[in-house]
Design a protein around this motif. Sequence first.
Motif, PDB file in Angstrom:
ATOM      1  N   LEU A 166      -0.019  -1.203   0.251  1.00  0.00           N
ATOM      2  CA  LEU A 166      -0.240   0.111  -0.075  1.00  0.00           C
ATOM      3  C   LEU A 166       0.819   0.998  -0.020  1.00  0.00           C
ATOM      4  N   ALA A 167       1.891   1.208   1.028  1.00  0.00           N
ATOM      5  CA  ALA A 167       3.011   2.223   1.000  1.00  0.00           C
ATOM      6  C   ALA A 167       3.568   1.969  -1.200  1.00  0.00           C
ATOM      7  N   ASP A 168       3.728   1.445  -1.608  1.00  0.00           N
ATOM      8  CA  ASP A 168       4.278   1.573  -2.672  1.00  0.00           C
ATOM      9  C   ASP A 168       3.485   2.225  -3.314  1.00  0.00           C
ATOM     10  N   MET A 169       2.239   2.176  -3.458  1.00  0.00           N
ATOM     11  CA  MET A 169       1.077   2.026  -4.582  1.00  0.00           C
ATOM     12  C   MET A 169       0.269   3.838  -3.757  1.00  0.00           C
ATOM     13  N   MET A 170       0.935   4.216  -2.728  1.00  0.00           N
ATOM     14  CA  MET A 170       0.789   5.845  -2.571  1.00  0.00           C
ATOM     15  C   MET A 170       1.215   6.225  -3.676  1.00  0.00           C
ATOM     16  N   ILE A 174       3.963   5.584  -9.467  1.00  0.00           N
ATOM     17  CA  ILE A 174       3.812   3.771  -9.716  1.00  0.00           C
ATOM     18  C   ILE A 174       2.901   3.869 -10.902  1.00  0.00           C
ATOM     19  N   ASP A 175       2.799   3.047 -12.015  1.00  0.00           N
ATOM     20  CA  ASP A 175       1.634   2.197 -12.747  1.00  0.00           C
ATOM     21  C   ASP A 175       1.742   0.739 -11.816  1.00  0.00           C
ATOM     22  N   ARG A 182       4.226  -7.271 -11.590  1.00  0.00           N
ATOM     23  CA  ARG A 182       5.369  -7.151 -11.364  1.00  0.00           C
ATOM     24  C   ARG A 182       5.612  -8.970 -10.304  1.00  0.00           C
ATOM     25  N   LEU A 183       4.040  -8.171  -9.133  1.00  0.00           N
ATOM     26  CA  LEU A 183       4.332  -9.106  -8.221  1.00  0.00           C
ATOM     27  C   LEU A 183       3.991 -10.657  -8.585  1.00  0.00           C
TER      28      LEU A 183
END
Length: 279
Positions: A166-170, A174-175, A182-183
């Motif tokens: 969630l921190a990455d997606m905030m 980031i697409d 990628r995950l």
Amino acid sequence: MEKYIKTVVNGIEKANSEPTDYLNEVDSLMYCGKCHTPKQKRFDKPFIDGRNTVPIPCECRSKEIEEERRQEDLRKHYQTVDRLRSQGIRDKKILEWIFDNDTTQSKQIDIAKGYVSNFEHIKANNVGMLLWGNIGTGKSFVAGCIANALIDKEISVCVTNFGTILADMMNLKIDKNEYIQRLNRNSLLIIDDFGMERDTSFALEQIYNVIDSRYIASKPLIVTTNLSLSEMQDKGVQTDYRRIYDRVLEMCVPIFFEGESKRKDKADEKLNKLKEILG
């Protein structure tokens, strides 16, 4: 200078003392002076240029070539493993979570070892695991053992948690679709501490997207959680949670972890050590 001259002389004497190749009088082929096996092979029909022999490695050289290839394969293997480990495991403490460091000899460890041994079959059938139980009962450790063992076999694994996701997606740069893809390029995705996320519509939506995309990709998922199985099976929870739990339970076989918290035991141990030091 004198030391240098002695070194050169010793090198020359050593080179001259080594056996030299020789022409075998019986078959007129060159033989190795060390292992006394052919360094040439003769053909019945000559080649276009008139030759009818070709060079081949003797036995001792063949062994050297085999060892060189083995060492090169080993080097490539460790390079691959290091790359997969650095890409898939952010939390460095997980690097020490390996089966050799287990002291419990529990049935959960046996299940984990079987999961690793049969991973190709498990991957083909998209079988995941839900490791659930009280805090500190070894769920994350077992998941880490699985990750490290699979990476050692050059199988891509990503160990993360929804807080990190969630921190990455905030990050607005980031697409999100590419991030999830990628995950899913990893053969196994391990999500630790499921259920500890922020209770927002954005968070719940992204959690569902990650899990559902894994389901659609037909790739296995391992989840660790302190939630009880009855909590996840409760039909009375709100819809946002219900669809997440249902998807996890559809993908993952529940494995229960029981017992006292190992974290509490470690805390007590450190407290006693401190008392000891302070007298």
